[in-house]
Design a protein around this motif. Sequence first.
Motif, PDB file in Angstrom:
ATOM      1  N   LYS A   1       0.845  -1.191   0.000  1.00  0.00           N
ATOM      2  CA  LYS A   1       0.000   0.000   0.000  1.00  0.00           C
ATOM      3  C   LYS A   1       0.878   1.237   0.000  1.00  0.00           C
ATOM      4  O   LYS A   1       1.799   1.350   0.792  1.00  0.00           O
ATOM      5  N   ARG A   2       0.599   2.140  -0.912  1.00  0.00           N
ATOM      6  CA  ARG A   2       1.334   3.405  -1.001  1.00  0.00           C
ATOM      7  C   ARG A   2       0.773   4.396   0.003  1.00  0.00           C
ATOM      8  O   ARG A   2      -0.413   4.393   0.282  1.00  0.00           O
ATOM      9  N   ASN A   3       1.630   5.277   0.505  1.00  0.00           N
ATOM     10  CA  ASN A   3       1.181   6.305   1.433  1.00  0.00           C
ATOM     11  C   ASN A   3       0.706   7.538   0.696  1.00  0.00           C
ATOM     12  O   ASN A   3       1.338   7.987  -0.255  1.00  0.00           O
ATOM     13  N   LEU A   4      -0.400   8.082   1.188  1.00  0.00           N
ATOM     14  CA  LEU A   4      -0.907   9.357   0.708  1.00  0.00           C
ATOM     15  C   LEU A   4      -0.466  10.411   1.710  1.00  0.00           C
ATOM     16  O   LEU A   4      -0.701  10.264   2.906  1.00  0.00           O
ATOM     17  N   VAL A   5       0.209  11.445   1.221  1.00  0.00           N
ATOM     18  CA  VAL A   5       0.823  12.447   2.078  1.00  0.00           C
ATOM     19  C   VAL A   5       0.228  13.822   1.797  1.00  0.00           C
ATOM     20  O   VAL A   5       0.140  14.249   0.645  1.00  0.00           O
ATOM     21  N   LEU A   6      -0.165  14.492   2.867  1.00  0.00           N
ATOM     22  CA  LEU A   6      -0.526  15.899   2.776  1.00  0.00           C
ATOM     23  C   LEU A   6       0.747  16.670   3.081  1.00  0.00           C
ATOM     24  O   LEU A   6       1.264  16.623   4.194  1.00  0.00           O
ATOM     25  N   TYR A   7       1.308  17.332   2.065  1.00  0.00           N
ATOM     26  CA  TYR A   7       2.516  18.134   2.198  1.00  0.00           C
ATOM     27  C   TYR A   7       2.097  19.550   1.873  1.00  0.00           C
ATOM     28  O   TYR A   7       1.713  19.846   0.739  1.00  0.00           O
ATOM     29  N   ILE A   8       2.117  20.426   2.890  1.00  0.00           N
ATOM     30  CA  ILE A   8       1.498  21.735   2.717  1.00  0.00           C
ATOM     31  C   ILE A   8       2.118  22.752   3.671  1.00  0.00           C
ATOM     32  O   ILE A   8       2.662  22.375   4.707  1.00  0.00           O
ATOM     33  N   ALA A   9       2.001  24.015   3.313  1.00  0.00           N
ATOM     34  CA  ALA A   9       2.425  25.103   4.204  1.00  0.00           C
ATOM     35  C   ALA A   9       1.192  25.800   4.744  1.00  0.00           C
ATOM     36  O   ALA A   9       0.162  25.896   4.066  1.00  0.00           O
ATOM     37  N   THR A  10       1.310  26.284   5.971  1.00  0.00           N
ATOM     38  CA  THR A  10       0.218  26.991   6.617  1.00  0.00           C
ATOM     39  C   THR A  10       0.770  28.182   7.390  1.00  0.00           C
ATOM     40  O   THR A  10       1.928  28.168   7.816  1.00  0.00           O
ATOM     41  N   SER A  11      -0.068  29.176   7.537  1.00  0.00           N
ATOM     42  CA  SER A  11       0.304  30.292   8.417  1.00  0.00           C
ATOM     43  C   SER A  11       0.224  29.794   9.861  1.00  0.00           C
ATOM     44  O   SER A  11      -0.399  28.766  10.143  1.00  0.00           O
ATOM     45  N   LEU A  12       0.833  30.525  10.782  1.00  0.00           N
ATOM     46  CA  LEU A  12       0.805  30.144  12.189  1.00  0.00           C
ATOM     47  C   LEU A  12      -0.631  30.080  12.712  1.00  0.00           C
ATOM     48  O   LEU A  12      -0.945  29.253  13.576  1.00  0.00           O
ATOM     49  N   ASP A  13      -1.527  30.907  12.153  1.00  0.00           N
ATOM     50  CA  ASP A  13      -2.921  30.870  12.593  1.00  0.00           C
ATOM     51  C   ASP A  13      -3.778  29.892  11.780  1.00  0.00           C
ATOM     52  O   ASP A  13      -4.999  29.892  11.880  1.00  0.00           O
ATOM     53  N   GLY A  14      -3.136  29.020  10.996  1.00  0.00           N
ATOM     54  CA  GLY A  14      -3.834  27.882  10.413  1.00  0.00           C
ATOM     55  C   GLY A  14      -4.481  28.063   9.049  1.00  0.00           C
ATOM     56  O   GLY A  14      -5.369  27.295   8.693  1.00  0.00           O
ATOM     57  N   TYR A  15      -4.020  29.028   8.258  1.00  0.00           N
ATOM     58  CA  TYR A  15      -4.605  29.235   6.929  1.00  0.00           C
ATOM     59  C   TYR A  15      -3.619  28.833   5.840  1.00  0.00           C
ATOM     60  O   TYR A  15      -2.419  29.103   5.935  1.00  0.00           O
ATOM     61  N   ILE A  16      -4.146  28.206   4.785  1.00  0.00           N
ATOM     62  CA  ILE A  16      -3.306  27.779   3.666  1.00  0.00           C
ATOM     63  C   ILE A  16      -3.321  28.800   2.529  1.00  0.00           C
ATOM     64  O   ILE A  16      -2.489  28.725   1.630  1.00  0.00           O
TER      65      ILE A  16
END
Length: 176
Positions: A4-19
């Motif tokens: 099974k391959r892994n699905l990865v959420l790779y993302i940047a966010t602000s300190l207050d949680g917004y993308i």
Amino acid sequence: MSNKRNLVLYIATSLDGYIATQDDSLEWLFKIAGEGDNGYSEFYDTVDTILIGRRTYDWIVEKEKGNFPYKNKKCYVFSKSKIGKDESVEYINQDVVEFTNKIKRMDGGKIWLVGGGNLLHSFIKERLVDEFIITIAPTLIGDGIPLFKKNDFELELKLKSMRKFNQFVELHYEVK
């Protein structure tokens, strides 16, 4: 039988949680001093499949002026209105869980869930994400598209690693 391959959420966010801001801008992110590419190339080399929401895909195409940045990867765009393929992506208009579990069983590298917000929420809610690699930017943007929406479920994670890239901090979690 393949692994099974892994699905990865790779993302940047602000300190207050917004993308992103309400108007889908990421300009706040590019104002911050990082270190090299902040680990992007290292991660990107582990990925051979990319999943993108339609709004995010349209934003990328517009910002990159038609120079699609993921041409060497298998890319699927979830869309309610568009079907078929073009030179860069295949449009998917089917059950997210069924489709994702099908590609997770195929041979290959990691699967990168690029975004956007609505797609992220449905993948997290359906427990399709295996790893979270979240880079936190030292800025507060006050309002925008949240990384995590309000939900009615819990998901336990285990911290795998932490890295610092100048002003950015990367947290790498796996789902328990």
